[in-house]
Design an enzyme around this catalytic site. Structure first.
Site, PDB file in Angstrom:
ATOM      1  N   CYS A 145      35.493  33.505  34.887  1.00  0.00           N
ATOM      2  CA  CYS A 145      36.719  34.223  34.540  1.00  0.00           C
ATOM      3  C   CYS A 145      37.463  34.631  35.815  1.00  0.00           C
ATOM      4  CB  CYS A 145      36.392  35.454  33.702  1.00  0.00           C
ATOM      5  SG  CYS A 145      37.864  36.343  33.128  1.00  0.00           S
TER       6      CYS A 145
ATOM      7  N   HIS B 280      31.621  37.047  31.021  1.00  0.00           N
ATOM      8  CA  HIS B 280      31.205  38.417  31.360  1.00  0.00           C
ATOM      9  C   HIS B 280      31.557  39.360  30.222  1.00  0.00           C
ATOM     10  CE1 HIS B 280      35.238  40.157  32.458  1.00  0.00           C
ATOM     11  NE2 HIS B 280      35.532  38.879  32.476  1.00  0.00           N
TER      12      HIS B 280
ATOM     13  N   CYS C 237      35.256  41.397  29.017  1.00  0.00           N
ATOM     14  CA  CYS C 237      36.309  40.443  29.388  1.00  0.00           C
ATOM     15  C   CYS C 237      37.621  40.801  28.678  1.00  0.00           C
ATOM     16  CB  CYS C 237      35.882  39.028  29.023  1.00  0.00           C
ATOM     17  SG  CYS C 237      37.101  37.774  29.505  1.00  0.00           S
TER      18      CYS C 237
ATOM     19  N   ARG D  56      36.528  41.482  39.020  1.00  0.00           N
ATOM     20  CA  ARG D  56      35.194  42.078  39.121  1.00  0.00           C
ATOM     21  C   ARG D  56      34.073  41.046  39.052  1.00  0.00           C
ATOM     22  NH1 ARG D  56      36.280  45.857  34.078  1.00  0.00           N
ATOM     23  NH2 ARG D  56      37.069  43.836  33.436  1.00  0.00           N
TER      24      ARG D  56
ATOM     25  N   ASP E 199      38.795  37.378  36.302  1.00  0.00           N
ATOM     26  CA  ASP E 199      38.612  38.823  36.481  1.00  0.00           C
ATOM     27  C   ASP E 199      38.148  39.155  37.906  1.00  0.00           C
ATOM     28  OD1 ASP E 199      37.357  41.493  36.362  1.00  0.00           O
ATOM     29  OD2 ASP E 199      37.690  41.338  34.205  1.00  0.00           O
TER      30      ASP E 199
HETATM   31 CO    CO Z   1      37.249  38.013  31.793  1.00  0.00          CO
END
Ligand code: CO
Length: 210
Positions: free
Chosen positions: A42, A98, A101, A46, A44
């Site tokens: 992803c 994750h 998400c 993080r 993302d």
């Molecule tokens: Co995500």
């Protein structure tokens, strides 16, 4: 125009630190890359691929998009897979989702409540792939609490995207030619930094057409 000086300063410090530990690191790496892993994760912030698995530059080839989706006709993702498999000869493709998400969350909200505003967003089309996953697994998701629904949909999305990787022409060709290539489905917990293998992977001996 803002110059983001802090990031350049960070970069110099990072490069110096690596050179102190291994003076020939960048010289060696500039000659070639030979990663064993392709990471599909992803976008993302993080969930940074290299850091999570503590791998240095040169050790993992990376493709990231919102909600780690592998779409049959996404030329970007397919080109990455082809380059990784045909040219770099990676041994492993890891699809890593994750918990928490935002893409999965947004798809859930949209399915349940419809558009909150009258604005139609481009990303809604992308999230349609997650809605498909939810529809395929409607029975399993039915009756779960919102929190459990979210967690399970994060996992089911990885499981479906692993199938999509296994069904690409690139991976099928590689397996037919005897490649030692394993596809893995993992999930990362942003609450504790721990990865879990969803045991949904395949290699040449277990390949399947779904
Ligand atoms: Co995500």
């Amino acid at each position: 125009m803002k110059k983001l000086a802090k990031l350049f300063k960070n970069n110099l410090q990072w490069a110096e630190k690596i050179k102190r530990e291994d003076p020939s690191f960048f010289k060696n790496l500039s000659q070639q890359q030979a990663p064993e892993y392709l990471w599909i994760g992803c976008s993302d912030s993080r969930v940074p691929a290299n850091q999570i698995v503590n791998l240095a530059p040169g050790e993992v080839f990376v493709h990231r998009n919102i909600a780690n989706v592998v779409v049959h006709t996404d030329l970007n993702c397919l080109s990455v897979i082809q380059f990784a498999v045909d040219i770099l000869k990676v041994k492993h493709i890891i699809v890593c989702g994750h918990y928490g998400c935002g893409g999965i969350h947004a798809a859930m909200e949209k399915t349940k409540y419809g558009h909150k505003t009258k604005k139609v967003c481009l990303i809604d089309n992308w999230l349609g792939h997650i809605e498909d996953v939810a529809r395929f697994h409607k029975q399993e998701l039915k009756g779960l609490s919102k929190k459990q629904h979210h967690k399970r949909l994060c996992e089911l999305n990885v499981i479906e995207q692993v199938k999509n990787v296994c069904n690409t022409s690139v991976v099928n060709k590689a397996w037919n030619e005897g490649a030692d290539l394993t596809i893995h489905g993992w999930i990362y917990d942003i609450n504790n930094g721990i990865l879990k293998d969803l045991k949904t992977g395949h290699d040449r001996s277990t390949k399947r057409k779904n």
